[in-house]
Design a protein around this motif. Structure first.
Motif, PDB file in Angstrom:
ATOM      1  N   ALA A  19      66.040  73.761  49.024  1.00 25.91           N
ATOM      2  CA  ALA A  19      65.681  74.538  50.212  1.00 25.91           C
ATOM      3  C   ALA A  19      64.429  75.371  49.965  1.00 25.91           C
ATOM      4  N   LEU A  20      64.299  75.931  48.739  1.00 23.83           N
ATOM      5  CA  LEU A  20      63.102  76.699  48.410  1.00 23.83           C
ATOM      6  C   LEU A  20      61.861  75.810  48.440  1.00 23.83           C
ATOM      7  N   ALA A  21      62.030  74.601  47.891  1.00 22.07           N
ATOM      8  CA  ALA A  21      60.885  73.673  47.912  1.00 22.07           C
ATOM      9  C   ALA A  21      60.492  73.308  49.346  1.00 22.07           C
ATOM     10  N   VAL A  22      61.465  73.067  50.173  1.00 21.39           N
ATOM     11  CA  VAL A  22      61.171  72.740  51.568  1.00 21.39           C
ATOM     12  C   VAL A  22      60.499  73.925  52.265  1.00 21.39           C
ATOM     13  N   THR A  23      60.951  75.129  51.972  1.00 19.78           N
ATOM     14  CA  THR A  23      60.360  76.311  52.604  1.00 19.78           C
ATOM     15  C   THR A  23      58.917  76.494  52.174  1.00 19.78           C
ATOM     16  N   GLY A  54      56.774  73.966  53.834  1.00 14.90           N
ATOM     17  CA  GLY A  54      56.549  74.337  55.227  1.00 14.90           C
ATOM     18  C   GLY A  54      55.566  75.474  55.370  1.00 14.90           C
ATOM     19  N   ALA A  55      55.626  76.474  54.415  1.00 12.16           N
ATOM     20  CA  ALA A  55      54.673  77.588  54.479  1.00 12.16           C
ATOM     21  C   ALA A  55      53.267  77.137  54.141  1.00 12.16           C
ATOM     22  N   ARG A  56      53.159  76.262  53.143  1.00 15.79           N
ATOM     23  CA  ARG A  56      51.819  75.804  52.749  1.00 15.79           C
ATOM     24  C   ARG A  56      51.193  74.928  53.841  1.00 15.79           C
ATOM     25  N   PRO A  69      60.140  72.522  58.600  1.00 12.85           N
ATOM     26  CA  PRO A  69      60.531  72.775  57.206  1.00 12.85           C
ATOM     27  C   PRO A  69      60.712  74.251  56.892  1.00 12.85           C
ATOM     28  N   LEU A  70      59.852  75.095  57.474  1.00 14.42           N
ATOM     29  CA  LEU A  70      59.952  76.530  57.186  1.00 14.42           C
ATOM     30  C   LEU A  70      61.264  77.099  57.715  1.00 14.42           C
ATOM     31  N   VAL A  71      61.640  76.760  58.949  1.00 14.58           N
ATOM     32  CA  VAL A  71      62.863  77.320  59.532  1.00 14.58           C
ATOM     33  C   VAL A  71      64.095  76.730  58.860  1.00 14.58           C
ATOM     34  N   LEU A  72      64.149  75.405  58.718  1.00 20.68           N
ATOM     35  CA  LEU A  72      65.329  74.766  58.136  1.00 20.68           C
ATOM     36  C   LEU A  72      65.482  75.141  56.662  1.00 20.68           C
ATOM     37  N   GLY A  73      64.368  75.109  55.909  1.00 19.68           N
ATOM     38  CA  GLY A  73      64.455  75.476  54.494  1.00 19.68           C
ATOM     39  C   GLY A  73      64.815  76.932  54.317  1.00 19.68           C
ATOM     40  N   ARG A 123      58.780  89.928  68.335  1.00 21.26           N
ATOM     41  CA  ARG A 123      57.783  89.200  69.117  1.00 21.26           C
ATOM     42  C   ARG A 123      56.685  88.648  68.219  1.00 21.26           C
ATOM     43  N   ARG A 124      56.260  89.469  67.214  1.00 19.47           N
ATOM     44  CA  ARG A 124      55.221  88.982  66.291  1.00 19.47           C
ATOM     45  C   ARG A 124      55.738  87.822  65.448  1.00 19.47           C
ATOM     46  N   LEU A 125      57.036  87.890  65.040  1.00 19.20           N
ATOM     47  CA  LEU A 125      57.609  86.781  64.273  1.00 19.20           C
ATOM     48  C   LEU A 125      57.667  85.506  65.105  1.00 19.20           C
ATOM     49  N   ARG A 126      58.061  85.645  66.378  1.00 23.61           N
ATOM     50  CA  ARG A 126      58.104  84.479  67.249  1.00 23.61           C
ATOM     51  C   ARG A 126      56.726  83.877  67.464  1.00 23.61           C
ATOM     52  N   GLU A 127      55.719  84.764  67.614  1.00 23.27           N
ATOM     53  CA  GLU A 127      54.365  84.257  67.798  1.00 23.27           C
ATOM     54  C   GLU A 127      53.856  83.573  66.543  1.00 23.27           C
ATOM     55  N   ALA A 128      54.232  84.142  65.370  1.00 22.69           N
ATOM     56  CA  ALA A 128      53.804  83.508  64.117  1.00 22.69           C
ATOM     57  C   ALA A 128      54.432  82.127  63.957  1.00 22.69           C
ATOM     58  N   LEU A 129      55.724  82.029  64.298  1.00 20.35           N
ATOM     59  CA  LEU A 129      56.374  80.716  64.232  1.00 20.35           C
ATOM     60  C   LEU A 129      55.792  79.762  65.262  1.00 20.35           C
ATOM     61  N   GLY A 130      55.440  80.320  66.428  1.00 19.13           N
ATOM     62  CA  GLY A 130      54.866  79.465  67.463  1.00 19.13           C
ATOM     63  C   GLY A 130      53.523  78.889  67.083  1.00 19.13           C
ATOM     64  N   ARG A 131      52.772  79.632  66.198  1.00 21.23           N
ATOM     65  CA  ARG A 131      51.468  79.109  65.793  1.00 21.23           C
ATOM     66  C   ARG A 131      51.600  77.959  64.795  1.00 21.23           C
ATOM     67  N   LEU A 132      52.799  77.816  64.232  1.00 25.46           N
ATOM     68  CA  LEU A 132      53.021  76.696  63.308  1.00 25.46           C
ATOM     69  C   LEU A 132      53.301  75.426  64.100  1.00 25.46           C
ATOM     70  N   HIS A 133      53.145  74.265  63.448  1.00 26.32           N
ATOM     71  CA  HIS A 133      53.378  72.972  64.105  1.00 26.32           C
ATOM     72  C   HIS A 133      54.857  72.658  64.096  1.00 26.32           C
TER      73      HIS A 133
END
Length: 834
Positions: A754-758, A761-763, A769-773, A824-834
């Motif tokens: 899970a750490l590897a997947v996270t 996803g971050a990189r 991958p970021l949310v699931l990991g 709201r900032r966390l949601r926007e940050a996640l929204g900027r990801l693919h």
């Protein structure tokens, strides 16, 4: 220049105009009601009321609504007249039954004569003065009095005579008297100078249409009463059933004359009802007398009565005013002719030849098309012939159904031994029909008639198809009827399949495409092949030989481009049955027989690919469906042995993957992948592997690889669509297994993964991958900290958890706005990801 008034003034003017229109409409409605009343009560001596007789028409005040009437004047008048007539009739009956004995003979005669003559003569006087409804009511009273007179006369002068005989004579006299009374009332009406009645409806009567009589009740009542004199006389003299039947038919003949003459409509309707009732009873009685006789001489009188009924029906058809009536009467006549002659044949011929004899008579009716009879009569006789032929075919259906469905019982006891003959194989569990000897002849005769009709272009497609089906049925049941040897019967059924396929090919060539005869012949060939395969189950050698021959035959027929859509699936079906039979003959277990059955899907894939290259899409679909059905059968046979089932699934995946190589079947690759996955899972289950990652990791690797390739081709694809399913397939089952796993190894491995997947996803800035990991890593950490948390909670006093929860709530409440901004900032940050 037009002066347009202001809106208020214009609205007032419109309202005034509408009130005047309403008033005028009310006046017209009242006038219409009065005119309807005048027309209903108008007599024969006045056609239009004079101006002095018209009631004054008073204008209705503006705005006043016309009163609503719930009953019209003529309706009220008719009700009053009906009640008055009923009361007078009741009084006359009471006088006749109660007060009659207090008068002498002279008094009785005077009372009867006076009251009856007054009641019968009054309607003419009333009609002259335009009181039509009153005249009808008084006439009805007078006719009721004549019935009472007849009863009184019997009680005084004919007390010793029989009741039925006197009733017969009295009903005949009353019928004649009422008819004469109606005609006399019509003659006594005044006539115009031109010699025609002055009644408006008589003046409007066209040529050939009888005008309405002055009194409408006497003639219909006379016709109704005329139905019973002959029948009562026959009952009075204790006549036999033949005489009673003849009486009914003679009555029907008289009703036919009444129904066909240009009389008033109620008279014709009464006559038509009498024809239907008396004629139907007479024909049924004559048919029972004819068909229940045990000797030709005893059946002859009933047949003669049926011939009389046929003659009456033909006469009615000849002089019927409408073609539909003539057609129905001719149809009934034809059926009566066949029934009469068939009853004599039944008493003369053996029982099984009765239907063929009636069929011959029905076919003989077709000669009516060459006669100079009117077209409706010819059509009726031909319709009677078709009815007889249809009934004859229905008579053979039990034998045909038994021949086709009887071999189904052999499925429960295959290879039970060679039967005595083909009949023993087919009707082993069913009763043999006693009339079966003549059934093929009946089917062949009707088939010949339809073939002749098709040749003469009479309903050509339907006649051709019917002839083909009946000829096939005749040929199919002939070996069973003749009790051919078992082997000869199989050969005969096989020959039927070959001939049916030949007819289908010839019909296809003749029309240049799939026609009704071609499709019918194909269906017959398929049905016969199924019956042949079932019959062959009696012996092992017969089953193998028949299935092999059928598979080869339909395989050869599949080389014809117009038949491949039907014959190729049939060949595959018989090949599948042959594989099962071969496995059973070799002593293989069902799961091993499944490997033999898998040859059929492989062949089906090759045939479907060839059909697709030839541009025959319909054949491709049917062949692939047959191959899929064979594969499903193989899976069903192998389900009891997991290793063999895994092999069967893998082989099915190979065949499906080969099908997916075709451009139009790319989506079959998903089915192939699913089959390979199921094969791997079944193999793991056979090895008793219980670790969920062994089942999920191959799926995840394949799904992630597909998602990676998809995102390389299309970078706009969401990470959830590309990697969400692949990651979830492994992470979710592993999480569920972790909470119930007593060992320590799974949590660190899952956490590491899970750490590897996270981190990936971050990189890569990918949301899935970021949310699931990250979610999986948090749950793993919670799982690892759960014992310590439980230990700490157990050490704390009981008031500590509520206090801690309260502090958390207070902190959240105090920083509520800030927490919303952080979320709201966390949601926007996640929204900027693919």
């Amino acid at each position: 220049m037009t002066n347009i008034p202001p809106p208020a003034e214009e609205l007032r003017l419109l309202d005034a105009e509408l009130r005047q229109l309403d008033a005028r409409r009310a006046v017209l409605l009242r006038r219409r009601e009065w005119l309807v009343h005048v027309l209903r009560t108008a007599s024969a001596q006045r056609s239009v009321p004079s101006a002095g007789q018209m009631p004054p028409v008073w204008p209705v005040a503006p705005g006043a609504a016309a009163p609503r009437t719930e009953a019209t004047a003529p309706g009220v008048q008719n009700v009053l007249l009906l009640l008055g007539g009923i009361l007078l009739t009741v009084a006359a009956i009471a006088f006749t039954l109660v007060g009659w004995g207090h008068l002498g003979i002279t008094g009785r005669a005077l009372v009867l004569a006076t009251v009856t003559l007054a009641a019968l003569s009054a309607p003419v006087w009333l009609l002259r003065r335009g009181l039509g409804s009153t005249a009808e009511a008084v006439a009805a009273l007078g006719m009721a009095l004549t019935v009472l007179d007849a009863y009184a006369l019997h009680e005084v002068a004919f007390d010793g005579s029989g009741g039925l005989g006197y009733a017969a004579a009295a009903s005949a006299v009353l019928s004649a008297a009422w008819a004469a009374y109606g005609a006399a009332a019509d003659l006594l009406m005044p006539r115009s100078d031109a010699g025609s009645p002055t009644r408006p409806d008589r003046a409007r009567a066209g040529a050939g249409t009888a005008a309405r009589p002055a009194l409408r009740l006497p003639l219909p009542f006379a016709v109704v009463t005329a139905q019973v004199p002959l029948l009562l006389w026959a009952l009075a003299v204790d006549a036999g059933p033949h005489t009673l039947t003849a009486v009914l038919l003679v009555t029907a003949a008289a009703d036919t004359v009444v129904a066909l003459r240009p009389a008033h409509a109620p008279v014709r309707i009464v006559g038509l009802v009498g024809v239907c009732v008396a004629g139907a009873l007479g024909v049924l009685s004559a048919g029972w007398l004819c068909w229940s006789a045990s000797a030709p001489g005893a059946a002859a009188p009933g047949a003669a009565l049926l011939l009389l009924a046929a003659a009456i029906a033909l006469a009615a058809a000849r002089y019927a005013p409408k073609p539909a009536v003539a057609l129905c009467a001719s149809l009934a006549a034809g059926l009566c002719l066949v029934a009469g002659a068939g009853g004599v044949l039944r008493a003369w011929l053996p029982g099984e030849w009765t239907v063929p004899g009636c069929l011959a008579l029905g076919i003989a009716l077709l000669t009516a098309v060459r006669t100079p009879l009117p077209r409706p009569m010819r059509q009726g006789l031909v319709g009677a012939s078709l009815v007889v032929q249809g009934l004859a075919v229905l008579w053979t259906l039990p034998l045909v159904a038994g021949t086709l469905l009887g071999p189904v019982a052999l499925i429960e006891r295959p290879w039970s031994g060679t039967p005595l003959d083909i009949r023993d194989a087919v009707f082993q569990d069913a009763a043999w029909p006693s009339y079966a000897t003549a059934a093929p002849l009946v089917l062949a005769a009707v088939a010949g008639v339809l073939a002749l009709a098709e040749r003469r272009a009479v309903r050509r497609p339907a006649s051709g198809v019917g002839a083909l089906v009946l000829a096939w049925a005749a040929v199919v049941v002939t070996p069973v009827v003749l009790e051919l040897p078992y082997g000869a019967g199989l050969v005969a059924h096989g020959a039927v399949v070959v001939v049916a396929l030949g007819i289908a090919e010839r019909a296809r060539r003749g029309t240049g495409g799939p026609s009704a005869p071609a499709l019918t012949a194909l269906v017959l060939a398929l049905v016969t092949s199924v019956t042949l395969a079932l019959v062959s189950l009696a012996t092992e050698a017969g089953t193998l030989a028949v299935l092999l021959a059928l598979a080869a035959l339909f395989g050869v027929a599949s080389t014809r481009p117009g038949l491949v859509a039907f014959t190729a699936p049939a060949a595959l079906a018989h090949a599948t049955a042959l594989a099962c039979a071969a496995g059973a003959s070799a002593g293989l277990r069902p799961e091993h027989t499944a490997l033999l059955v898998l040859v059929v899907p492989a062949v089906a894939a090759l045939v479907a690919a060839r059909a697709a290259r030839a541009g025959r899409s319909a054949a491709t679909v049917t062949v692939e469906a047959a191959g899929a059905a064979a594969a499903l059968l193989a899976l069903t046979l192998a389900v009891t042995d997991l290793p063999v089932l895994a092999s069967v699934l893998a082989l099915c995946g190979v065949v499906t993957a080969g099908t997916a190589l075709r451009p139009e079947r790319r989506r079959a690759g998903h089915a192939a992948a699913a089959l390979f996955l199921l094969a791997a899972w079944v193999r793991l289950a056979a090895w008793e592997v219980t670790t969920p990652e062994a089942y999920t990791l191959p799926v995840s690797v394949a799904a992630l690889a597909v998602g990676y390739l998809r995102r390389r081709r299309d970078p706009s694809v969401s990470s959830w669509a590309a990697h969400g399913a692949g990651l979830s397939v492994t992470l979710v089952p592993s999480l569920l297994a972790m909470w119930g796993d007593p060992h320590w190894l799974r949590p660190p491995l899952l956490g590491t993964a899970a750490l590897a997947v996270t981190l990936v996803g971050a990189r890569s800035r990918l949301q899935a991958p970021l949310v699931l990991g990250g979610g999986t890593l948090a749950l793993v950490a919670l799982h690892e900290l759960a014992p310590y948390i439980a230990q700490v909670v157990g050490v704390l006093p009981r008031w500590a958890p509520p206090a801690l929860a309260g502090l958390v709530l207070l902190a959240l409440g105090a920083t509520y706005e800030q927490r919303l901004r952080d979320a709201r900032r966390l949601r926007e940050a996640l929204g900027r990801l693919h």
